[in-house]
Design an enzyme around this catalytic site. Structure first.
Site, PDB file in Angstrom:
ATOM      1  N   GLN A 286      -3.280   6.437  -6.891  1.00 34.69           N
ATOM      2  CA  GLN A 286      -2.257   5.430  -6.614  1.00 34.69           C
ATOM      3  C   GLN A 286      -2.846   4.147  -6.021  1.00 34.69           C
ATOM      4  OE1 GLN A 286       0.854   7.315  -4.261  1.00 34.69           O
ATOM      5  NE2 GLN A 286       0.686   9.158  -5.486  1.00 34.69           N
ATOM      6  N   HIS A 307      -5.654  12.300 -13.498  1.00 35.22           N
ATOM      7  CA  HIS A 307      -4.788  11.143 -13.293  1.00 35.22           C
ATOM      8  C   HIS A 307      -5.600   9.908 -12.932  1.00 35.22           C
ATOM      9  CE1 HIS A 307      -0.668  13.248 -12.483  1.00 35.22           C
ATOM     10  NE2 HIS A 307      -0.888  12.999 -13.755  1.00 35.22           N
TER      11      HIS A 307
END
Length: 338
Positions: A286, A307
């Site tokens: 993130q 990810h």
């Protein structure tokens, strides 16, 4: 308009949300094929569709293919406008992921904005409202982003019904930061949410965390959500170091005892404490987008997740940056390069 082609089968909903954020920030459009093609239920689900429609509204975009179940999408951004926005997912889909999609574009807007999103606030497969408030937004604050989150109503899977409100101020320039040293351990705090279930479940989780981690197990750390819109249970541990804060959580589920929830959560916390990396697995991917927008920075993390890898490769398509990661002992060092 410049258009980027994206293979949506190489990632899940995060790939689409990152593409929406990057498109709004750069003014570059994109087409994506095979959205969530490898998932059990491919295509756009409600939370993904809400992210698309919300991004289109905030960015005055032209969109083709924004329908439930769609596997192809075309997104042409316009000018991002600050404002007061309200979006409802219509399910227990994650409200936090919709907020994260819009936030980078709105901190680049010339005026403050407020966003309210209805949906799930504590979902097993998404960052919780507590994670955003205690971990993600403080990390962004180091880069120069001023944003405040308010939890108006809790929403758990599968009932949903929660509401989050985010206020964000304009940020003229981000600062490149290094998240490499977490500093000395200052405190660990446990908290448990229980909705529509016996409060004793939460106390049993606290007792396990107390034995394993030494955290305070006083009942004041247990919050019973009233009125209960549906059953839900989340145990969380906030780990505060001198230079960084991480939050770990565990979700109750059918067939999983309170003791098992507490043990799994304690295992995750202890694995982090026994390592030397600053940034946890979930925060690591993130941070890539805001650090890329800042034009530089670095962090240490325990592993390079799928990810993180797919997000890095996508960001490199939109921005003139490159990501490099190298092992350093038992952890990895990730660098943002221009």
């Amino acid at each position: 308009m410049d258009m980027i082609e994206i293979d949506g089968s190489q990632g899940g909903g995060q790939l689409l949300r990152s593409a929406l954020s990057l498109s709004l920030c750069t003014g570059i459009g994109f087409t994506v094929q095979g959205i969530r093609a490898m998932r059990r239920r491919p295509g756009l689900m409600r939370q993904h569709l809400t992210a698309v429609t919300a991004a289109a509204r905030v960015g005055n975009a032209r969109v083709e293919g924004a329908t439930l179940g769609a596997t192809t999408l075309r997104f042409e951004p316009g000018e991002v406008q600050a404002g007061d926005y309200h979006f409802a997912i219509g399910s227990a889909g994650s409200a936090t992921l919709v907020l994260q999609t819009l936030l980078p574009a709105l901190w680049q807007a010339p005026a403050p904005s407020r966003i309210r999103v209805e949906g799930g606030t504590h979902n097993p497969l998404a960052p919780s409202a507590d994670f955003l408030d205690r971990c993600y937004l403080p990390a962004l604050a180091r880069l120069g982003v001023q944003a405040q989150l308010q939890l108006q109503r809790h929403g758990f899977f599968p009932a949903g019904g929660g509401e989050l409100e985010l206020e964000v101020q304009p940020c003229t320039a981000l600062s490149a930061c290094a998240f490499e040293q977490r500093g000395p351990l200052q405190a660990m705090e446990a908290s448990v949410l229980v909705s529509g279930l016996a409060a004793g479940i939460g106390q049993r989780e606290l007792d396990v965390l107390g034995r394993r981690l030494g955290v305070d197990t006083h009942p004041r750390h247990l919050q019973v959500v009233r009125p209960a819109l549906g059953p839900g249970n989340v145990a969380a541990v906030t780990v505060r170091h001198g230079a960084h804060v991480e939050l770990f959580d565990g979700h109750g589920e059918r067939g999983l005892s309170a003791e098992q929830v507490g043990m799994r959560l304690a295992d995750a916390v202890q694995a982090y404490l026994q390592g030397e990396a600053c940034v946890g697995e979930h925060l690591s991917d993130q941070l890539l987008l805001p650090m890329a927008l800042a034009g530089g920075g670095s962090f240490s993390t325990g592993q390079i997740s799928a990810h993180l890898h797919s997000n890095a490769r996508l960001i490199e398509k939109f921005l003139p940056v490159a990501f490099d990661w190298q092992p350093e002992g038992a952890h990895w060092r990730v660098n943002v390069l221009q």
